[in-house]
Motif scaffolding. Structure first.
Motif, PDB file in Angstrom:
ATOM      1  N   ARG A  95      77.540  43.989  28.940  1.00  0.00           N
ATOM      2  CA  ARG A  95      77.537  44.153  30.390  1.00  0.00           C
ATOM      3  C   ARG A  95      77.230  42.794  31.012  1.00  0.00           C
ATOM      4  NH1 ARG A  95      72.932  47.634  31.483  1.00  0.00           N
ATOM      5  NH2 ARG A  95      72.269  47.005  29.414  1.00  0.00           N
ATOM      6  N   LEU A  96      77.923  42.478  32.077  1.00  0.00           N
ATOM      7  CA  LEU A  96      77.693  41.225  32.787  1.00  0.00           C
ATOM      8  C   LEU A  96      77.314  41.511  34.229  1.00  0.00           C
ATOM      9  CD1 LEU A  96      77.777  38.159  33.259  1.00  0.00           C
ATOM     10  CD2 LEU A  96      80.257  38.366  33.616  1.00  0.00           C
ATOM     11  N   LEU A  97      76.110  41.086  34.613  1.00  0.00           N
ATOM     12  CA  LEU A  97      75.703  41.087  36.013  1.00  0.00           C
ATOM     13  C   LEU A  97      76.000  39.688  36.540  1.00  0.00           C
ATOM     14  CD1 LEU A  97      74.370  42.225  38.532  1.00  0.00           C
ATOM     15  CD2 LEU A  97      72.140  41.644  37.541  1.00  0.00           C
ATOM     16  N   LEU A  98      77.021  39.591  37.375  1.00  0.00           N
ATOM     17  CA  LEU A  98      77.488  38.293  37.857  1.00  0.00           C
ATOM     18  C   LEU A  98      77.189  38.145  39.338  1.00  0.00           C
ATOM     19  CD1 LEU A  98      78.981  35.624  37.483  1.00  0.00           C
ATOM     20  CD2 LEU A  98      81.137  36.870  37.805  1.00  0.00           C
ATOM     21  N   HIS A  99      76.390  37.129  39.677  1.00  0.00           N
ATOM     22  CA  HIS A  99      76.033  36.846  41.060  1.00  0.00           C
ATOM     23  C   HIS A  99      76.961  35.765  41.616  1.00  0.00           C
ATOM     24  CE1 HIS A  99      72.226  38.993  40.335  1.00  0.00           C
ATOM     25  NE2 HIS A  99      72.133  38.292  39.212  1.00  0.00           N
ATOM     26  N   ILE A 100      77.636  36.071  42.714  1.00  0.00           N
ATOM     27  CA  ILE A 100      78.449  35.093  43.429  1.00  0.00           C
ATOM     28  C   ILE A 100      78.138  35.230  44.915  1.00  0.00           C
ATOM     29  CG2 ILE A 100      80.296  35.125  41.698  1.00  0.00           C
ATOM     30  CD1 ILE A 100      81.949  36.812  43.665  1.00  0.00           C
ATOM     31  N   SER A 101      78.630  34.297  45.713  1.00  0.00           N
ATOM     32  CA  SER A 101      78.290  34.324  47.140  1.00  0.00           C
ATOM     33  C   SER A 101      79.494  34.564  48.048  1.00  0.00           C
ATOM     34  CB  SER A 101      77.618  32.997  47.539  1.00  0.00           C
ATOM     35  OG  SER A 101      76.419  32.820  46.830  1.00  0.00           O
ATOM     36  N   ASN A 102      80.672  34.676  47.470  1.00  0.00           N
ATOM     37  CA  ASN A 102      81.883  34.802  48.284  1.00  0.00           C
ATOM     38  C   ASN A 102      82.381  36.246  48.284  1.00  0.00           C
ATOM     39  OD1 ASN A 102      84.465  34.649  49.415  1.00  0.00           O
ATOM     40  ND2 ASN A 102      84.786  32.575  48.639  1.00  0.00           N
ATOM     41  N   PRO A 103      82.288  36.954  49.415  1.00  0.00           N
ATOM     42  CA  PRO A 103      82.708  38.358  49.455  1.00  0.00           C
ATOM     43  C   PRO A 103      84.218  38.543  49.405  1.00  0.00           C
ATOM     44  CG  PRO A 103      82.109  37.625  51.655  1.00  0.00           C
ATOM     45  CD  PRO A 103      81.760  36.488  50.718  1.00  0.00           C
ATOM     46  N   HIS A 104      84.975  37.453  49.495  1.00  0.00           N
ATOM     47  CA  HIS A 104      86.430  37.551  49.522  1.00  0.00           C
ATOM     48  C   HIS A 104      87.059  37.486  48.131  1.00  0.00           C
ATOM     49  CE1 HIS A 104      86.140  37.245  53.837  1.00  0.00           C
ATOM     50  NE2 HIS A 104      85.508  36.088  53.739  1.00  0.00           N
ATOM     51  N   VAL A 105      86.255  37.233  47.109  1.00  0.00           N
ATOM     52  CA  VAL A 105      86.777  37.232  45.747  1.00  0.00           C
ATOM     53  C   VAL A 105      87.144  38.669  45.365  1.00  0.00           C
ATOM     54  CG1 VAL A 105      86.149  36.867  43.329  1.00  0.00           C
ATOM     55  CG2 VAL A 105      85.542  35.155  45.034  1.00  0.00           C
ATOM     56  N   ASP A 106      88.269  38.823  44.694  1.00  0.00           N
ATOM     57  CA  ASP A 106      88.790  40.146  44.331  1.00  0.00           C
ATOM     58  C   ASP A 106      88.036  40.686  43.117  1.00  0.00           C
ATOM     59  OD1 ASP A 106      90.226  42.386  43.569  1.00  0.00           O
ATOM     60  OD2 ASP A 106      92.185  41.463  43.886  1.00  0.00           O
ATOM     61  N   GLY A 107      87.062  41.549  43.389  1.00  0.00           N
ATOM     62  CA  GLY A 107      86.241  42.094  42.314  1.00  0.00           C
ATOM     63  C   GLY A 107      87.016  42.995  41.371  1.00  0.00           C
ATOM     64  N   THR A 108      88.018  43.714  41.889  1.00  0.00           N
ATOM     65  CA  THR A 108      88.822  44.589  41.041  1.00  0.00           C
ATOM     66  C   THR A 108      89.605  43.780  40.023  1.00  0.00           C
ATOM     67  OG1 THR A 108      89.039  46.224  42.820  1.00  0.00           O
ATOM     68  CG2 THR A 108      90.630  46.339  41.021  1.00  0.00           C
ATOM     69  N   ALA A 109      90.202  42.684  40.476  1.00  0.00           N
ATOM     70  CA  ALA A 109      90.947  41.820  39.563  1.00  0.00           C
ATOM     71  C   ALA A 109      90.023  41.198  38.532  1.00  0.00           C
ATOM     72  CB  ALA A 109      91.678  40.732  40.356  1.00  0.00           C
ATOM     73  N   LEU A 110      88.833  40.780  38.963  1.00  0.00           N
ATOM     74  CA  LEU A 110      87.872  40.201  38.028  1.00  0.00           C
ATOM     75  C   LEU A 110      87.436  41.218  36.976  1.00  0.00           C
ATOM     76  CD1 LEU A 110      85.518  38.047  40.305  1.00  0.00           C
ATOM     77  CD2 LEU A 110      87.192  37.227  38.643  1.00  0.00           C
ATOM     78  N   ALA A 111      87.257  42.475  37.382  1.00  0.00           N
ATOM     79  CA  ALA A 111      86.861  43.505  36.431  1.00  0.00           C
ATOM     80  C   ALA A 111      87.925  43.703  35.361  1.00  0.00           C
ATOM     81  CB  ALA A 111      86.594  44.816  37.161  1.00  0.00           C
ATOM     82  N   GLY A 112      89.195  43.590  35.765  1.00  0.00           N
ATOM     83  CA  GLY A 112      90.271  43.685  34.795  1.00  0.00           C
ATOM     84  C   GLY A 112      90.262  42.530  33.823  1.00  0.00           C
ATOM     85  N   VAL A 113      90.027  41.329  34.332  1.00  0.00           N
ATOM     86  CA  VAL A 113      89.915  40.147  33.472  1.00  0.00           C
ATOM     87  C   VAL A 113      88.747  40.317  32.515  1.00  0.00           C
ATOM     88  CG1 VAL A 113      89.442  37.671  33.434  1.00  0.00           C
ATOM     89  CG2 VAL A 113      90.999  38.609  35.141  1.00  0.00           C
ATOM     90  N   ALA A 114      87.622  40.797  33.050  1.00  0.00           N
ATOM     91  CA  ALA A 114      86.427  40.982  32.233  1.00  0.00           C
ATOM     92  C   ALA A 114      86.693  41.950  31.083  1.00  0.00           C
ATOM     93  CB  ALA A 114      85.275  41.487  33.093  1.00  0.00           C
ATOM     94  N   ALA A 115      87.374  43.051  31.374  1.00  0.00           N
ATOM     95  CA  ALA A 115      87.656  44.043  30.340  1.00  0.00           C
ATOM     96  C   ALA A 115      88.444  43.440  29.190  1.00  0.00           C
ATOM     97  CB  ALA A 115      88.403  45.226  30.941  1.00  0.00           C
ATOM     98  N   SER A 116      89.346  42.515  29.499  1.00  0.00           N
ATOM     99  CA  SER A 116      90.141  41.886  28.442  1.00  0.00           C
ATOM    100  C   SER A 116      89.284  41.026  27.525  1.00  0.00           C
ATOM    101  CB  SER A 116      91.266  41.034  29.050  1.00  0.00           C
ATOM    102  OG  SER A 116      90.755  39.881  29.698  1.00  0.00           O
ATOM    103  N   HIS A 117      88.081  40.659  27.982  1.00  0.00           N
ATOM    104  CA  HIS A 117      87.139  39.883  27.170  1.00  0.00           C
ATOM    105  C   HIS A 117      86.047  40.761  26.550  1.00  0.00           C
ATOM    106  CE1 HIS A 117      88.539  35.799  28.144  1.00  0.00           C
ATOM    107  NE2 HIS A 117      88.795  36.268  29.360  1.00  0.00           N
ATOM    108  N   GLY A 118      86.176  42.087  26.695  1.00  0.00           N
ATOM    109  CA  GLY A 118      85.144  42.976  26.176  1.00  0.00           C
ATOM    110  C   GLY A 118      83.892  42.990  27.026  1.00  0.00           C
TER     111      GLY A 118
END
Length: 216
Positions: A153-176
């Motif tokens: 599990r990754l708790l990732l802190h960022i400051s930009n609300p415009h980053v696409d979290g759904t797309a990042l979650a998909g990328v994350a899944a590909s890395h386990g």
């Protein structure tokens, strides 16, 4: 010699037709690999290949990839229910720098974006933060591999609300990695974007990125 669009369409149609029996059973990753191996992944050719897949085989590559990403994300979320936790902070600067921090004050990985970075665009702050978040996900994936576990599990802190979290979650899944994104103004990585020099992620001990959870 420049190849005309008409010729590219002919080549795309012929390529899909000749490999049709094999392509029907391919995953989206298999389709990309096939295209790359056969020099069909160029910017002008790949959209034509995708269209021919629909026309000839009723295969919508983008839908297939999205379905696979959702399935993989759900699998990783289930596997990560009791998985170890990594906590990272990530930030980018639109002038061309990034930083990823773990639980300690020192940066785990920082420096300037590679000139061929596929996400960052100079002068665009969201692309800088998006690329930095992607680097944090990559780093979590490397820590997972180093720990020899199926998921983290990754708790990732960022400051930009415009980053696409759904797309990042998909990328994350590909890395386990099962991603939980936290948008915060208290982001220690921002200051590290101003630091001169760099540190490669290979220099750190990946096990230091894991955090103990409060049982309460």
């Amino acid at each position: 010699m420049t190849v005309s669009a008409a010729t590219e369409w002919e080549q795309a149609a012929a390529a899909v037709h000749s490999a049709a029996d094999t392509l029907r059973d391919y995953t989206s990753a298999d389709l990309r690999a096939w295209a790359k191996e056969n020099n069909l992944f160029a910017r002008s050719m790949w959209p034509k290949i995708k269209r021919e897949l629909v026309k000839q085989l009723d295969i919508d590559y983008d839908e297939l990839r999205e379905r696979e990403a959702i399935t993989r994300k759900n699998e990783i979320a289930a596997a990560a229910e009791n998985a170890p936790l990594i906590e990272l902070f990530a930030a980018g600067d639109d002038r061309g720098s990034f930083a990823v921090l773990g639980p300690v004050d020192d940066a785990a990985w920082y420096g300037t974006f590679h000139r061929n970075d596929s996400v960052f665009r100079k002068g665009n702050q969201t692309s800088a933060d998006d690329s930095a978040a992607g680097k944090a996900i990559f780093l979590a994936g490397k820590a997972r591999e180093d720990a020899g576990v199926d998921a983290v599990r990754l708790l990732l802190h960022i400051s930009n609300p415009h980053v696409d979290g759904t797309a990042l979650a998909g990328v994350a899944a590909s890395h386990g990695v099962s991603l939980e994104l936290d948008i915060t103004d208290d982001n220690r990585a921002i200051d590290w974007c101003e630091e001169t020099g760099f540190q490669a992620w290979q220099a750190i001990r990946l096990s230091d990125l894991f955090v103990d959870e409060d049982p309460s």
